[in-house]
Design a protein around this motif. Sequence first.
Motif, PDB file in Angstrom:
ATOM      1  N   LYS A  31      -5.317   1.804   2.579  1.00 54.87           N
ATOM      2  CA  LYS A  31      -5.861   0.678   1.816  1.00 54.87           C
ATOM      3  C   LYS A  31      -4.748  -0.173   1.189  1.00 54.87           C
ATOM      4  O   LYS A  31      -3.827   0.347   0.580  1.00 54.87           O
ATOM      5  N   THR A  32      -4.859  -1.479   1.346  1.00 54.40           N
ATOM      6  CA  THR A  32      -3.911  -2.394   0.714  1.00 54.40           C
ATOM      7  C   THR A  32      -4.278  -2.549  -0.759  1.00 54.40           C
ATOM      8  O   THR A  32      -5.387  -2.956  -1.091  1.00 54.40           O
TER       9      THR A  32
ATOM     10  N   ASN B  25       0.853  -1.189   0.000  1.00 49.13           N
ATOM     11  CA  ASN B  25       0.000   0.000   0.000  1.00 49.13           C
ATOM     12  C   ASN B  25       0.885   1.232   0.000  1.00 49.13           C
ATOM     13  O   ASN B  25       2.041   1.177   0.423  1.00 49.13           O
TER      14      ASN B  25
ATOM     15  N   ASP C 169      -5.249  -1.324   8.518  1.00 47.38           N
ATOM     16  CA  ASP C 169      -5.875  -0.047   8.831  1.00 47.38           C
ATOM     17  C   ASP C 169      -4.863   1.032   9.192  1.00 47.38           C
ATOM     18  O   ASP C 169      -5.094   2.211   8.984  1.00 47.38           O
TER      19      ASP C 169
END
Length: 219
Positions: free
Chosen positions: A34-35, A23, A30
């Motif tokens: 967002k991955t 990411n 979190d």
Amino acid sequence: EKADAVELKPLKNKIEIKNASFNYRGGGGDAGGKTILQNIDLEIPRGSTVALVGESGGGKSSLIKLIQRLYDPTQGAIFWDETDLKEACLASLKKQIALVTQETVLFNDTIRYNISYGKPGASQQEIEEAARIAFAHDFIAELPEKYETTVGERGVFLSGGQRQRIAIARAVLTAAPVLILDEATSALDTESERLVQKALENLMTSRTSIVIAHRLSTV
């Protein structure tokens, strides 16, 4: 790069992506945003063509940025034969990869310069041969100053298809053994796309190719 970075040799066996996640904030889950890519395993054998197809935002371009080492994986690793890219000399990696994208990068200089800047000192004969392979020589020969014609900022004086064929000629001349095509024909009309695809077929001969597309029909 590391102080004792390894000089990469031309690919012998494969590029291998091992359990790679990524990411853009560098953290995990979190905590880091967002991955984009998660637990990717992929082998790209030398001399093969591998296509990555999917919607925008799916992580296709992010994956090739990892292969170019514009970024490092958040976890996992990418290997060039037996060498982890984190151990590699960046300049040697750049020499192994040619990139043709949807948004062609051209400088406000001559066609000759724009084809040859990846290989300074290339002869006129080498430049013209690369242009022929890229189906660019004929339109260049019709221009007022031929290879000495200035293309304008970002190639504004050329059509989209002509700009792409200049970029392909550049990739031909550098002779990099690994080729990345990132939506290289998506912005073209049908006739320009046909010519560019023929040029790309010439370029892909005997190279390891990674093709990114939104549609299977492009592949």
